[in-house]
Design a protein around this motif. Structure first.
Motif, PDB file in Angstrom:
ATOM      1  N   VAL A 427       0.412  -1.221   0.426  1.00 19.17           N
ATOM      2  CA  VAL A 427       0.095   0.371  -0.305  1.00 19.17           C
ATOM      3  C   VAL A 427       0.797   1.272   0.342  1.00 19.17           C
ATOM      4  CG1 VAL A 427      -2.453  -1.492   1.373  1.00 19.17           C
ATOM      5  CG2 VAL A 427       0.042  -0.435   2.489  1.00 19.17           C
ATOM      6  N   GLY A 428       2.025   1.698   0.038  1.00 17.60           N
ATOM      7  CA  GLY A 428       3.098   2.055   0.224  1.00 17.60           C
ATOM      8  C   GLY A 428       3.675   2.943  -1.558  1.00 17.60           C
ATOM      9  N   PRO A 429       4.882   2.279  -1.511  1.00 16.09           N
ATOM     10  CA  PRO A 429       5.389   1.954  -3.324  1.00 16.09           C
ATOM     11  C   PRO A 429       5.215   1.632  -4.412  1.00 16.09           C
ATOM     12  CG  PRO A 429       6.763   1.318  -1.668  1.00 16.09           C
ATOM     13  CD  PRO A 429       5.371   1.332  -0.931  1.00 16.09           C
ATOM     14  N   GLY A 430       3.965   0.544  -4.166  1.00 14.93           N
ATOM     15  CA  GLY A 430       2.870  -0.425  -4.622  1.00 14.93           C
ATOM     16  C   GLY A 430       1.982   0.241  -4.819  1.00 14.93           C
ATOM     17  N   MET A 431       1.371   0.575  -4.324  1.00 16.92           N
ATOM     18  CA  MET A 431      -0.120   1.863  -4.158  1.00 16.92           C
ATOM     19  C   MET A 431      -0.900   1.416  -5.317  1.00 16.92           C
ATOM     20  SD  MET A 431      -1.683   4.656  -2.466  1.00 16.92           S
ATOM     21  CE  MET A 431      -1.021   5.912  -3.637  1.00 16.92           C
ATOM     22  N   THR A 432      -0.226   2.209  -6.213  1.00 20.87           N
ATOM     23  CA  THR A 432      -0.908   2.387  -7.891  1.00 20.87           C
ATOM     24  C   THR A 432      -1.160   1.012  -8.408  1.00 20.87           C
ATOM     25  OG1 THR A 432      -0.727   4.823  -7.536  1.00 20.87           O
ATOM     26  CG2 THR A 432      -0.612   3.770  -9.964  1.00 20.87           C
ATOM     27  N   ARG A 433      -0.156   0.454  -8.288  1.00 17.23           N
ATOM     28  CA  ARG A 433       0.080  -0.918  -8.887  1.00 17.23           C
ATOM     29  C   ARG A 433      -1.226  -2.306  -8.388  1.00 17.23           C
ATOM     30  NH1 ARG A 433       5.298  -0.090  -9.312  1.00 17.23           N
ATOM     31  NH2 ARG A 433       5.395  -1.202  -7.552  1.00 17.23           N
ATOM     32  N   LEU A 434      -1.463  -1.524  -7.532  1.00 23.74           N
ATOM     33  CA  LEU A 434      -2.053  -2.613  -6.497  1.00 23.74           C
ATOM     34  C   LEU A 434      -3.074  -2.307  -7.559  1.00 23.74           C
ATOM     35  CD1 LEU A 434      -3.199  -4.849  -4.570  1.00 23.74           C
ATOM     36  CD2 LEU A 434      -2.641  -3.038  -3.061  1.00 23.74           C
ATOM     37  N   ALA A 435      -3.874  -0.709  -7.219  1.00 18.13           N
ATOM     38  CA  ALA A 435      -5.278  -0.313  -7.343  1.00 18.13           C
ATOM     39  C   ALA A 435      -5.760  -0.770  -8.106  1.00 18.13           C
ATOM     40  CB  ALA A 435      -4.947   1.380  -6.534  1.00 18.13           C
ATOM     41  N   ALA A 436      -4.549  -0.195  -9.494  1.00 21.61           N
ATOM     42  CA  ALA A 436      -4.705  -1.027 -10.801  1.00 21.61           C
ATOM     43  C   ALA A 436      -5.667  -2.308 -11.448  1.00 21.61           C
ATOM     44  CB  ALA A 436      -4.091  -0.269 -12.020  1.00 21.61           C
ATOM     45  N   ARG A 437      -5.081  -2.815 -10.343  1.00 22.73           N
ATOM     46  CA  ARG A 437      -5.745  -4.630 -11.154  1.00 22.73           C
ATOM     47  C   ARG A 437      -6.544  -4.628 -10.879  1.00 22.73           C
ATOM     48  NH1 ARG A 437      -1.457  -7.853 -10.232  1.00 22.73           N
ATOM     49  NH2 ARG A 437      -3.151  -9.659 -10.840  1.00 22.73           N
ATOM     50  N   PHE A 440      -8.725  -5.891  -7.586  1.00 19.47           N
ATOM     51  CA  PHE A 440      -7.916  -5.516  -6.640  1.00 19.47           C
ATOM     52  C   PHE A 440      -9.205  -6.110  -5.552  1.00 19.47           C
ATOM     53  CE2 PHE A 440      -8.976  -1.862  -3.771  1.00 19.47           C
ATOM     54  CZ  PHE A 440      -8.231  -1.862  -3.278  1.00 19.47           C
ATOM     55  N   THR A 441     -10.211  -5.955  -5.512  1.00 18.22           N
ATOM     56  CA  THR A 441     -11.608  -6.389  -4.580  1.00 18.22           C
ATOM     57  C   THR A 441     -10.887  -7.522  -3.995  1.00 18.22           C
ATOM     58  OG1 THR A 441     -12.926  -4.299  -5.266  1.00 18.22           O
ATOM     59  CG2 THR A 441     -13.753  -6.203  -3.817  1.00 18.22           C
ATOM     60  N   ALA A 442     -10.930  -8.504  -5.019  1.00 19.80           N
ATOM     61  CA  ALA A 442     -10.634  -9.595  -4.604  1.00 19.80           C
ATOM     62  C   ALA A 442      -9.442  -9.996  -4.133  1.00 19.80           C
ATOM     63  CB  ALA A 442     -10.447 -10.925  -5.910  1.00 19.80           C
ATOM     64  N   ILE A 443      -8.866  -9.361  -3.947  1.00 20.85           N
ATOM     65  CA  ILE A 443      -6.984  -8.814  -3.549  1.00 20.85           C
ATOM     66  C   ILE A 443      -7.597  -8.934  -2.094  1.00 20.85           C
ATOM     67  CG2 ILE A 443      -4.723  -7.973  -3.533  1.00 20.85           C
ATOM     68  CD1 ILE A 443      -4.710  -8.464  -6.970  1.00 20.85           C
ATOM     69  N   ARG A 444      -7.971  -7.332  -1.672  1.00 21.68           N
ATOM     70  CA  ARG A 444      -8.290  -7.072  -0.876  1.00 21.68           C
ATOM     71  C   ARG A 444      -8.632  -7.741   0.322  1.00 21.68           C
ATOM     72  NH1 ARG A 444      -8.443  -2.038   1.935  1.00 21.68           N
ATOM     73  NH2 ARG A 444     -10.023  -1.414   3.574  1.00 21.68           N
ATOM     74  N   LEU A 445     -10.013  -8.631  -0.383  1.00 24.17           N
ATOM     75  CA  LEU A 445     -10.921  -9.192   0.459  1.00 24.17           C
ATOM     76  C   LEU A 445      -9.963 -10.573   1.330  1.00 24.17           C
ATOM     77  CD1 LEU A 445     -14.450  -8.864  -1.174  1.00 24.17           C
ATOM     78  CD2 LEU A 445     -13.871  -8.236   0.606  1.00 24.17           C
TER      79      LEU A 445
END
Length: 700
Positions: A427-437, A440-445
């Motif tokens: 959620v730091g350096p990789g935040m933008t790439r994470l949110a763009a996947r 993303f919702t499945a990863i977060r859950l």
């Protein structure tokens, strides 16, 4: 603004960097009648020995056999409630715990969570153990798995390890205080044990020359001198007739070292001794040879019992001597004695053969023929076996409480450290790439489910307002910050959450690391999947309801200081203990309260977190400490574009497009929208303008 920032930062540092433990206010000792009611026969309460609640412990015959004391007045270590845990302890004169009983405690997890039964079961483990042993709370560790260790492990209470560690430290501190005051010289280090046979050859003369065989000689004149001036002065005609004759001609030899035993005993007696030590490895065999008139014991002595004319003392405490009931045959070069006996001392009771101890021989005289009056005097011999024949195991140096706690949870802490490091990167350096996947919702859950199971139910790492209250008590001198050290798992989460304050605000913990918050979010997605109609409130009501959590925080703090006995009940405004700590296994009304908030999450997004959570109100500090505006904004955000604000389920975006970081849970939904050319309205409009600018005009 800078002053407020500095004060808040100082408070947070105080929470994480705990100073050395301090004591809470010591409770008054129980009235004598209350203590007496807790003493179960055959024990009885004796005289008061101090004004801090220390009493004599008597046996059924009225003889003093130990001490009775409370831990609260002697060692008031504060628990999470700020109050010490008070236990009544019965301890004998050798430092063995005869009984430990709970008097009072206000630990939140035992008040209304687990109940007191697990805590009472924990303290029952102390019966039969001694303060001379190395007692620790936890499980064996190290390559040997605890085999052959001097440590004695006590089973802690799952979900309440921090509280029982505090109780353990308090009990030992109180017991050692009594031992130092009433039982001077009690051994606190492991006793020496004979080294394996090294084949050394010794003679009787060698033993005498090296002081291994030590004499105690008293002639008749010396005995007469001891009784001079008493009614027994003339009651030993034989002593008068032969003043130079030997009344007591005793030799003492410690047979623990194999080379010594081999030098003194015949082959048959040596074999018998070896069999005896194989059965009783903690016994220290002591040979007594007596060639004088005294003898070793009276005519009434019974084998395999304590000698009635011999006693011993070490460090101000009695040493229990007992006949080993072995036939003694001496080696050829050993002077033959009129009486020979092997006595046993017990190393488990603190006897240390290489430290000075005193053998006392009683001389008895009788005056009168009919119902004679008996008088006695004593002759003493100080003895210590040579340390070259013994090995001393290195005494266990107790680890600091925080280190012991961390060591016992090292596997969990390693996993947690890896998880937290990964999350910070994600959620730091990789935040933008994470949110763009796209998933993303499945990863977060998935992450939130892991938080519920590992951090919550397994690791018991649900942060709570209880910790904040304990820190506030410590800050005003009503407790100690040291209670935080007893739970290193939660402490690591606190440290990362506070680091998140500086990097992102409150969102790292509230949005990613709170197990109860994760439960609500997962259930909200379940509700949407089931097509359950969702409830929404207006912006005005949303702003009003968000103030409730501050009222809740103020109320809990007020109760803590105005009515501290009800602080634990006030903290039940959090359903965390029910849903996470005790797995919903408690009184129905607590379960109903937790289920209400979780059930509400099916139709209303994280209502408890947004409106009621007092810990969330504390976490708002993160919005003030935040070092940067980490969510990118465009000029068009808020005017005219309102998409992020409409989509924000936390209501953390103002109509102007400004992010309210004190309400942001770091869900990354707005980051996803901001960077998505198919969702972000300004990006869509810019793309259309670019398309029109590059397309040739239609001339038809």
């Amino acid at each position: 603004m800078m002053t407020r920032y500095a004060l808040i930062l100082a408070l947070l540092c105080a929470i994480v960097v705990a100073p050395m433990p301090v004591s809470a206010a010591a409770p008054d000792p129980l009235p004598r009648a209350d203590v007496e009611a807790m003493i179960i026969p055959p024990y009885a309460l004796g005289e008061s020995l101090a004004d801090n609640g220390v009493y004599q412990l008597l046996n059924s015959g009225g003889a003093e056999i130990g001490y009775v004391f409370e831990t609260g007045p002697l060692a008031p270590l504060p628990g999470f409630s700020g109050a010490p845990i008070d236990m009544l302890v019965l301890m004998d004169t050798s430092g063995v715990f005869l009984d430990v009983r709970l008097v009072s405690q206000r630990e939140p997890v035992f008040v209304s969570g687990l109940g007191e039964a697990p805590f009472r079961e924990f303290i029952e483990q102390y019966k039969g153990l001694a303060i001379t042993q190395s007692l620790v709370v936890g499980v064996p560790y190290g390559a040997s798995g605890g085999g052959g260790s001097d440590l004695v492990y006590l089973d802690g209470v799952t979900k309440a390890t921090a509280s029982v560690r505090i109780a353990h430290e308090s009990l030992l501190a109180a017991a050692l205080s009594v031992a130092r005051d009433k039982m001077q010289g009690l051994a606190q280090t492991p006793p020496a044990r004979p080294t394996p046979d090294d084949g050394e050859i010794l003679s009787w003369q060698d033993l005498v020359d090296q002081g291994i065989a030590k004499p105690l000689r008293v002639n008749n004149a010396e005995v007469d001198a001891a009784f001079a001036g008493t009614i027994w002065a003339d009651d030993d005609p034989e002593a008068k007739a032969d003043p130079e004759g030997m009344y007591l001609d005793l030799w003492l030899v410690d047979l623990g070292p194999p080379a010594v035993a081999r030098a003194v005993l015949s082959d048959d007696s040596l074999s018998d001794l070896q069999h005896f030590l194989a059965v009783s490895p903690e016994a220290e065999p002591l040979l007594m040879l007596e060639a004088g008139r005294h003898g070793l014991v009276s005519e009434d002595f019974v084998r395999n019992t304590a000698p009635d004319r011999l006693s011993a003392e070490q460090g101000g405490l009695p040493v229990a001597l007992r006949d080993a009931d072995l036939l003694v045959e001496l080696a050829p070069d050993v002077p033959q004695a009129g009486a020979a006996m092997i006595l046993r001392a017990d190393r488990r009771l603190g006897f240390d053969p290489i430290s000075d101890w005193e053998l006392r021989v009683q001389a008895v005289r009788a005056h009168g023929s009919f119902q004679p009056r008996l008088g006695d005097t004593h002759f003493a011999l100080t003895y210590a076996a040579p340390d070259r024949f013994f090995e001393v195991s290195k005494p266990h140096k107790p680890l600091p409480a925080w280190a012991e706690a961390a060591l016992n949870r090292r596997a969990d802490l390693i996993v947690l450290a890896v998880v937290l490091t990964g999350l910070l990167l994600l959620v730091g350096p990789g935040m933008t790439r994470l949110a763009a996947r796209p998933n993303f919702t499945a990863i977060r859950l998935t992450i939130l489910t892991f938080v519920i199971v590992f951090i919550g139910w397994w690791g018991q790492g649900q942060l709570s307002i209880v910790t904040v209250l304990a820190s506030l008590r410590a800050a005003v001198g009503q407790g100690s910050f040291s209670v935080l050290l007893y739970d290193p798992f939660s402490l690591m989460i606190w440290a990362v959450a506070i680091l998140g304050f500086v990097l992102w605000g409150r969102g790292l913990f509230c949005g990613w690391l709170c197990p109860f918050g994760a439960m609500q979010e997962v259930l909200h997605h379940v509700g949407k999947r089931l097509n359950i109609r969702q409830i929404k409130v207006s912006d005005d009501w949303d702003n009003r309801l968000k103030k409730v959590k501050y009222l809740a925080l103020f109320g809990v703090i007020a109760v803590t200081f105005a009515a501290p006995n009800y602080a634990e009940k006030a903290a039940e405004i959090e359903p965390f203990k029910t849903a996470v700590t005790v797995y919903f296994i408690r009184d129905w009304y607590y379960v109903a309260y937790a289920v209400f908030w979780l059930g509400l999450s099916l139709v209303f997004f994280k209502g408890f977190c947004r409106y009621v959570c007092p810990l969330g109100a504390v976490m708002v500090i993160g919005g003030w400490l935040r070092g940067r505006d980490w969510i990118a904004r465009r000029e068009a955000c808020g005017s005219p574009c309102q998409l992020c604000r409409v989509k924000c389920r936390y209501g953390a975006i103002k109509k102007t497009g400004e992010i309210q970081y004190d309400e942001c849970f770091q869900c990354l939904d707005c980051v996803k929208i901001h960077d998505d050319p198919n969702q972000c309205v300004p990006l869509i409009l810019a793309a259309k303008r670019q398309e029109r600018a590059t397309c040739p005009p239609n001339l038809t």
